[in-house]
Design a protein around this motif. Structure first.
Motif, PDB file in Angstrom:
ATOM      1  N   GLU A 172       0.833  -1.212   0.000  1.00  0.00           N
ATOM      2  CA  GLU A 172       0.000   0.000   0.000  1.00  0.00           C
ATOM      3  C   GLU A 172       0.864   1.258   0.000  1.00  0.00           C
ATOM      4  O   GLU A 172       0.594   2.218  -0.717  1.00  0.00           O
ATOM      5  N   LEU A 173       1.890   1.252   0.833  1.00  0.00           N
ATOM      6  CA  LEU A 173       2.793   2.412   0.895  1.00  0.00           C
ATOM      7  C   LEU A 173       3.462   2.656  -0.453  1.00  0.00           C
ATOM      8  O   LEU A 173       3.520   3.799  -0.925  1.00  0.00           O
ATOM      9  N   PHE A 174       3.962   1.614  -1.075  1.00  0.00           N
ATOM     10  CA  PHE A 174       4.599   1.774  -2.382  1.00  0.00           C
ATOM     11  C   PHE A 174       3.609   2.278  -3.419  1.00  0.00           C
ATOM     12  O   PHE A 174       3.938   3.139  -4.233  1.00  0.00           O
ATOM     13  N   PHE A 178       2.894   5.998  -2.769  1.00  0.00           N
ATOM     14  CA  PHE A 178       4.012   6.874  -3.131  1.00  0.00           C
ATOM     15  C   PHE A 178       4.250   6.930  -4.632  1.00  0.00           C
ATOM     16  O   PHE A 178       4.603   7.971  -5.163  1.00  0.00           O
ATOM     17  N   THR A 179       4.071   5.818  -5.324  1.00  0.00           N
ATOM     18  CA  THR A 179       4.356   5.777  -6.760  1.00  0.00           C
ATOM     19  C   THR A 179       3.131   6.043  -7.621  1.00  0.00           C
ATOM     20  O   THR A 179       3.272   6.277  -8.817  1.00  0.00           O
ATOM     21  N   ARG A 180       1.952   5.964  -7.027  1.00  0.00           N
ATOM     22  CA  ARG A 180       0.681   6.098  -7.743  1.00  0.00           C
ATOM     23  C   ARG A 180       0.531   5.030  -8.821  1.00  0.00           C
ATOM     24  O   ARG A 180      -0.116   5.237  -9.840  1.00  0.00           O
ATOM     25  N   THR A 213       1.984  -5.412 -10.978  1.00  0.00           N
ATOM     26  CA  THR A 213       2.238  -6.554 -10.099  1.00  0.00           C
ATOM     27  C   THR A 213       2.042  -6.201  -8.629  1.00  0.00           C
ATOM     28  O   THR A 213       1.448  -6.974  -7.872  1.00  0.00           O
ATOM     29  N   LEU A 214       2.537  -5.033  -8.232  1.00  0.00           N
ATOM     30  CA  LEU A 214       2.421  -4.642  -6.825  1.00  0.00           C
ATOM     31  C   LEU A 214       0.961  -4.519  -6.400  1.00  0.00           C
ATOM     32  O   LEU A 214       0.574  -4.984  -5.327  1.00  0.00           O
ATOM     33  N   ASN A 271     -13.180   6.377  -7.483  1.00  0.00           N
ATOM     34  CA  ASN A 271     -12.136   6.165  -8.479  1.00  0.00           C
ATOM     35  C   ASN A 271     -10.997   5.391  -7.824  1.00  0.00           C
ATOM     36  O   ASN A 271     -11.052   5.081  -6.629  1.00  0.00           O
ATOM     37  N   GLU A 272      -9.951   5.071  -8.581  1.00  0.00           N
ATOM     38  CA  GLU A 272      -8.855   4.251  -8.046  1.00  0.00           C
ATOM     39  C   GLU A 272      -8.186   4.914  -6.839  1.00  0.00           C
ATOM     40  O   GLU A 272      -7.861   4.245  -5.866  1.00  0.00           O
ATOM     41  N   GLU A 273      -7.997   6.208  -6.896  1.00  0.00           N
ATOM     42  CA  GLU A 273      -7.371   6.903  -5.762  1.00  0.00           C
ATOM     43  C   GLU A 273      -8.288   6.877  -4.544  1.00  0.00           C
ATOM     44  O   GLU A 273      -7.839   6.676  -3.415  1.00  0.00           O
ATOM     45  N   GLY A 274      -9.583   7.050  -4.746  1.00  0.00           N
ATOM     46  CA  GLY A 274     -10.545   6.990  -3.648  1.00  0.00           C
ATOM     47  C   GLY A 274     -10.601   5.610  -3.015  1.00  0.00           C
ATOM     48  O   GLY A 274     -10.693   5.483  -1.792  1.00  0.00           O
TER      49      GLY A 274
END
Length: 168
Positions: free
Chosen positions: A36-38, A41-43, A48-49, A120-123
């Protein structure tokens, strides 16, 4: 010194109970937290992550649902009906451990597309991160009270001794 049922569960049947009730749920939840953190931070909302994150969420939620049902049936109901609790620390430890079903179940439902459909994906990722945070809090409260000697919070004492000033 006595121990809470939480700690007794983990200490009994070594190493299997420790693996089944602590290692598997925590490894899955920590996998979700780290990925989740990665992702945050990377959006990197795809790839794969994110796939590992989703799989760990779904498997973790489904697995803990089974743990929840099994412990309710084999421990919580018998302890409650048989007055077997070892004081407040015992109830807090087991209660907070089992409350992990809310955030872990929420993670699974979110990643299965059963809740948060209009986000949305960010939400969705923000809600996902909130579920992870809630799980970490309840799991740590369970661990802290689970490691506490139940006598520290008055287990095994007459009610008047455990709660000075209270007269019946």
């Amino acid at each position: 010194m006595s121990m809470t049922h939480y700690m007794e569960l983990l200490a009994t049947n070594q190493p299997w109970n420790l693996i089944l009730f602590m290692a598997i749920p925590v490894v899955l939840a920590e996998t979700v937290a780290i990925t989740e953190l990665f992702i945050l931070f990377t959006r990197a909302f795809n790839g794969t992550l994110r796939l590992v994150n989703r799989l760990a969420s779904i498997v973790g939620g489904a697995y803990f649902c089974g743990v929840f049902i099994w412990l309710m049936w084999t421990a919580v109901i018998p302890l409650t009906t048989g007055a077997g609790w070892r004081g407040p620390a015992d109830v807090i430890a087991v209660g907070f451990y089992l409350s992990g079903i809310v955030p872990l179940g929420g993670l699974a439902l979110l990643d299965l597309g059963l809740i948060g459909k209009k986000r949305n994906e960010e939400g969705k990722l923000k809600l996902h991160a909130c579920f992870v945070a809630i799980f970490l809090v309840v799991a740590h409260i369970a661990m802290i009270f689970g490691m506490l000697d139940p006598a520290v919070l008055g287990a095994g004492q007459p009610m008047d001794a455990a709660m000075p000033g209270m007269h019946h």
